[in-house]
Design a protein around this motif. Structure first.
Motif, PDB file in Angstrom:
ATOM      1  N   SER A  19       0.838  -1.196   0.000  1.00  0.00           N
ATOM      2  CA  SER A  19       0.000   0.000   0.000  1.00  0.00           C
ATOM      3  C   SER A  19       0.877   1.251   0.000  1.00  0.00           C
ATOM      4  N   PRO A  20       0.580   2.199  -0.881  1.00  0.00           N
ATOM      5  CA  PRO A  20       1.350   3.442  -0.870  1.00  0.00           C
ATOM      6  C   PRO A  20       0.951   4.360   0.289  1.00  0.00           C
ATOM      7  N   ILE A  21      -0.063   3.985   1.047  1.00  0.00           N
ATOM      8  CA  ILE A  21      -0.529   4.790   2.184  1.00  0.00           C
ATOM      9  C   ILE A  21       0.095   4.215   3.448  1.00  0.00           C
ATOM     10  N   MET A  97      -7.529   4.453   8.654  1.00  0.00           N
ATOM     11  CA  MET A  97      -6.829   3.206   8.318  1.00  0.00           C
ATOM     12  C   MET A  97      -7.784   2.207   7.674  1.00  0.00           C
ATOM     13  N   ASP A  98      -9.019   2.153   8.170  1.00  0.00           N
ATOM     14  CA  ASP A  98     -10.025   1.274   7.557  1.00  0.00           C
ATOM     15  C   ASP A  98     -10.265   1.661   6.101  1.00  0.00           C
ATOM     16  N   VAL A  99     -10.345   2.966   5.846  1.00  0.00           N
ATOM     17  CA  VAL A  99     -10.551   3.456   4.478  1.00  0.00           C
ATOM     18  C   VAL A  99      -9.351   3.106   3.606  1.00  0.00           C
ATOM     19  N   ALA A 100      -8.138   3.309   4.124  1.00  0.00           N
ATOM     20  CA  ALA A 100      -6.925   2.995   3.360  1.00  0.00           C
ATOM     21  C   ALA A 100      -6.829   1.492   3.071  1.00  0.00           C
ATOM     22  N   CYS A 101      -7.197   0.667   4.045  1.00  0.00           N
ATOM     23  CA  CYS A 101      -7.162  -0.791   3.830  1.00  0.00           C
ATOM     24  C   CYS A 101      -8.184  -1.197   2.773  1.00  0.00           C
ATOM     25  N   GLU A 102      -9.354  -0.612   2.806  1.00  0.00           N
ATOM     26  CA  GLU A 102     -10.373  -0.936   1.803  1.00  0.00           C
ATOM     27  C   GLU A 102      -9.907  -0.484   0.416  1.00  0.00           C
ATOM     28  N   TRP A 103      -9.313   0.703   0.330  1.00  0.00           N
ATOM     29  CA  TRP A 103      -8.788   1.203  -0.940  1.00  0.00           C
ATOM     30  C   TRP A 103      -7.742   0.221  -1.485  1.00  0.00           C
ATOM     31  N   HIS A 107      -7.831  -1.987  -5.012  1.00  0.00           N
ATOM     32  CA  HIS A 107      -6.792  -1.775  -6.031  1.00  0.00           C
ATOM     33  C   HIS A 107      -5.648  -2.777  -5.942  1.00  0.00           C
ATOM     34  N   TRP A 108      -5.861  -3.873  -5.204  1.00  0.00           N
ATOM     35  CA  TRP A 108      -4.814  -4.862  -4.968  1.00  0.00           C
ATOM     36  C   TRP A 108      -4.156  -5.347  -6.255  1.00  0.00           C
ATOM     37  N   ASP A 109      -4.960  -5.733  -7.235  1.00  0.00           N
ATOM     38  CA  ASP A 109      -4.383  -6.279  -8.476  1.00  0.00           C
ATOM     39  C   ASP A 109      -3.535  -5.238  -9.208  1.00  0.00           C
ATOM     40  N   GLU A 110      -4.031  -4.002  -9.270  1.00  0.00           N
ATOM     41  CA  GLU A 110      -3.250  -2.956  -9.940  1.00  0.00           C
ATOM     42  C   GLU A 110      -1.946  -2.672  -9.202  1.00  0.00           C
ATOM     43  N   LEU A 111      -1.998  -2.671  -7.875  1.00  0.00           N
ATOM     44  CA  LEU A 111      -0.791  -2.436  -7.083  1.00  0.00           C
ATOM     45  C   LEU A 111       0.230  -3.554  -7.294  1.00  0.00           C
ATOM     46  N   LEU A 112      -0.262  -4.793  -7.306  1.00  0.00           N
ATOM     47  CA  LEU A 112       0.639  -5.929  -7.558  1.00  0.00           C
ATOM     48  C   LEU A 112       1.246  -5.862  -8.958  1.00  0.00           C
ATOM     49  N   ASP A 113       0.397  -5.538  -9.960  1.00  0.00           N
ATOM     50  CA  ASP A 113       0.891  -5.442 -11.338  1.00  0.00           C
ATOM     51  C   ASP A 113       1.975  -4.370 -11.455  1.00  0.00           C
ATOM     52  N   ALA A 114       1.743  -3.221 -10.831  1.00  0.00           N
ATOM     53  CA  ALA A 114       2.730  -2.136 -10.884  1.00  0.00           C
ATOM     54  C   ALA A 114       4.029  -2.548 -10.200  1.00  0.00           C
ATOM     55  N   ARG A 115       3.903  -3.206  -9.062  1.00  0.00           N
ATOM     56  CA  ARG A 115       5.092  -3.638  -8.330  1.00  0.00           C
ATOM     57  C   ARG A 115       5.872  -4.673  -9.130  1.00  0.00           C
TER      58      ARG A 115
END
Length: 129
Positions: A19-21, A97-103, A107-115
């Motif tokens: 997470s970038p947050i 933190m709940d909002v950031a975790c839900e975000w 966006h999990w797949d996009e974050l993994l793809d970017a990483r």
């Protein structure tokens, strides 16, 4: 008596640094989560945070205390008893933190793809990323 922290509360295959947050340092958000149901001793925090060294946990706790997010209470006696607890300011972070975790979940797949693309392009992931 409080329920012990679940040793599996943080999924080892779910990197918190994906997470970038961030809340505090790498471990800050997880420490805050560990304290959300009440005060905990140092040894209790180490159970779900199994990848953290004592030195790094101490450093992270000091930063959270310095920033007013947790309070350290030392109970006098024959056996030293130290507990860490969220302050009102620290507790106010739980909603964001709940909002950031839900975000992150959305966006999990996009974050993994970017990483993975960043690692594939350079052969390694930079600390900044």
């Amino acid at each position: 008596m409080r329920e012990p922290l679940d040793p599996e509360m943080f999924d080892p295959v779910c990197p918190s640094d994906l997470s970038p947050i961030r809340f505090g340092d790498k471990w800050g958000g997880m420490i805050i989560r560990c304290l959300e149901d009440g005060p905990r001793r140092f040894s209790e925090l180490r159970v779900p945070l199994r990848g953290i060294t004592a030195k790094v946990l101490t450093s992270s706790l000091r930063v959270l205390e310095r920033d007013g997010l947790i309070v350290r209470t030392e109970r006098p006696g024959q056996l030293r008893w130290v507990e860490y607890e969220l302050t009102q300011v620290g507790r106010s972070l739980l909603g964001p933190m709940d909002v950031a975790c839900e975000w992150t979940r959305v966006h999990w797949d996009e974050l993994l793809d970017a990483r993975e693309a960043a690692v594939g392009a350079t052969g390694q992931l930079s600390e900044a990323g």
